[in-house]
Motif scaffolding. Structure first.
Motif, PDB file in Angstrom:
ATOM      1  N   VAL A 100      17.913  46.126  74.642  1.00 56.84           N
ATOM      2  CA  VAL A 100      17.527  45.677  76.040  1.00 56.84           C
ATOM      3  C   VAL A 100      18.186  44.428  76.189  1.00 56.84           C
ATOM      4  O   VAL A 100      19.086  44.171  77.014  1.00 56.84           O
ATOM      5  CB  VAL A 100      16.048  45.696  76.212  1.00 56.84           C
ATOM      6  N   GLY A 101      17.875  43.165  75.411  1.00 57.17           N
ATOM      7  CA  GLY A 101      18.458  42.033  75.515  1.00 57.17           C
ATOM      8  C   GLY A 101      19.748  41.951  75.340  1.00 57.17           C
ATOM      9  O   GLY A 101      20.580  41.207  75.820  1.00 57.17           O
ATOM     10  N   ALA A 148      14.045  47.988  71.523  1.00 57.62           N
ATOM     11  CA  ALA A 148      13.793  46.590  72.036  1.00 57.62           C
ATOM     12  C   ALA A 148      15.105  45.423  71.973  1.00 57.62           C
ATOM     13  O   ALA A 148      15.470  44.833  72.769  1.00 57.62           O
ATOM     14  CB  ALA A 148      12.707  46.010  71.381  1.00 57.62           C
ATOM     15  N   HIS A 149      15.870  45.511  70.926  1.00 54.39           N
ATOM     16  CA  HIS A 149      17.098  44.677  70.609  1.00 54.39           C
ATOM     17  C   HIS A 149      18.133  45.107  71.614  1.00 54.39           C
ATOM     18  O   HIS A 149      18.774  44.201  72.126  1.00 54.39           O
ATOM     19  CB  HIS A 149      17.477  44.713  69.176  1.00 54.39           C
TER      20      HIS A 149
END
Lengths: 311, 81
Positions: A60-61, A57-58
């Motif tokens: 992606v940003g 998830a991290h």
């Protein structure tokens, strides 16, 4: 600060600092996610299944910021990235399924940890050998070419493994595609999908974007110039890591609060790292990359040996 | 030190200070408020949690990227004067 989803207590300054370093390294090398962020999260007490999903998830940003910067520098091969997404998503799902199976066996920390350590040490060793060979063979030739040529010296790339990429380009396995941005006239579509699937599997199994697998494969197996490999890898990660985030979140492996905190540091680091690639040649970027997987390996070994409280 | 390098370093330091202040404010105002709600979603509405988690990280990525770019554009001309 307590992160209730994963049941861990971590200093947010630690997370922001990890994010900053990871973001800077990611913008510079096109990798720098899971092989540092993953071990850093594990060392802080995050359960391994949450390490895998949260790191995705991290990523992606972080990758959105860095990929945009690389796009403006002309380092993204959109055609290559688009094809790789297909193979990567299949690989990510395969890796995520293995994680679910390991969760049921209660051996997930050791299995993922030892796999990770082996890969990190192997990658550092290989890149050390390749970079030294390349710099020795082409050092003098590069200086002579630099004084005569008009192209920016950091754009020219050399590799001691170029013969392997040539053999893969010559594979008779249709359909074939051309990659003009990467300077490749013809390569089998299956070669690209295979590289993408392997990278995706490690992404789904070990977390993060698995650029430490994909980028060396892009450079050494497919013969993609290093700067293009860095930028394209970041672009492709946005899509495949998004899929991985959804998949792992559905399986209960993502603590999005941890990812959001890490990302605040990563966003600024990524801008700095991406800008710095303009000033270094391919072999020197690879040489600077070599110690990083070893740092991650040490952190993982420490975490496995000392243990930490889980939820 | 080369003038251009010095200017870039000054820009970077100013950006870092502003960024740090905003991150701290963001952390205390936003992330603390989201914790309980996200945990409830995680435990009871997993599909919605997955969609919102991805949406949050993408939105944060885009907002931070635009903000960082605007901040650099704002700071750089002033530090080069």
């Amino acid at each position: 600060m307590t992160f209730p989803i994963s049941g861990t207590h971590i200093d947010p300054v630690y997370l922001i600092g990890v994010g900053f370093v990871v973001g800077m390294l990611g913008g510079f090398f096109g990798v720098g996610g899971s092989f540092l962020a993953g071990p850093a999260l594990f060392a802080a007490g995050v359960p391994m299944n949450f390490v895998v999903g949260t790191d995705l998830a991290h990523i992606v940003g972080k990758s959105i910021v860095a990929a945009r910067k690389h796009r403006t520098l002309g380092n993204v091969d959109l055609k290559l990235g688009g094809i790789m997404v297909v193979g990567t998503i299949a690989g990510v799902e395969a890796g995520a399924q293995v994680i679910q199976w390991l969760k049921r066996t209660a051996h997930i920390d050791v299995a993922v940890g030892l796999t990770f350590v082996s890969i990190l040490i192997g990658i550092s060793a290989f890149m050390t050998w390749e970079t030294i060979s390349t710099l020795r063979a082409h050092g003098n030739r590069k200086r002579r070419a630099k004084s005569a040529g008009t192209e920016h010296p950091s754009r020219r790339d050399h590799s001691a493994m170029a013969h392997i990429a040539h053999k893969i380009h010559a594979l008779s396995l249709p359909p074939y595609i051309s990659l003009p941005v990467s300077g490749i006239e013809r390569v089998s579509l299956w070669a690209i999908l295979a590289v993408a699937f392997v990278g995706g599997f490690f992404s789904g199994f070990l977390g993060g974007g698995a650029g430490y697998i994909r980028m060396p494969c892009l450079i050494y197996l497919l013969g993609i110039p290093t700067h293009i490999a860095v930028g394209t890898d970041l672009f492709e990660i946005i899509i495949s890591a998004s899929y991985g985030t959804i998949s792992h979140a559905l399986k209960g492996n993502v603590d999005i609060l941890i990812a959001l905190v890490m990302h605040t540091g990563a966003a600024i680091g990524a801008q700095i790292g991406a800008t710095a690639t303009q000033f270094f040649g391919g072999p020197r970027i690879r040489m600077a990359f070599i110690p990083l997987p070893l740092i991650g390996a040490v952190m993982l070994i420490h975490g496995l040996l000392t243990g930490h409280p889980h939820k | 030190m080369d003038r251009e390098v010095k200017s870039s370093l000054i820009s970077f330091c100013v950006e870092l200070l502003i960024y740090a202040a905003l991150v701290i404010a963001y952390y205390f105002l936003v992330l603390h408020l989201l914790g309980d709600w996200l945990q409830r979603l995680f435990e009871h509405e997993r599909k919605l949690y997955a969609a919102i988690a991805l949406g949050l990280i993408i939105c944060q990525g885009l907002i931070l990227e635009v903000f960082t770019r605007l901040m650099l554009a704002f700071i750089k001309p002033r530090t080069e004067d």
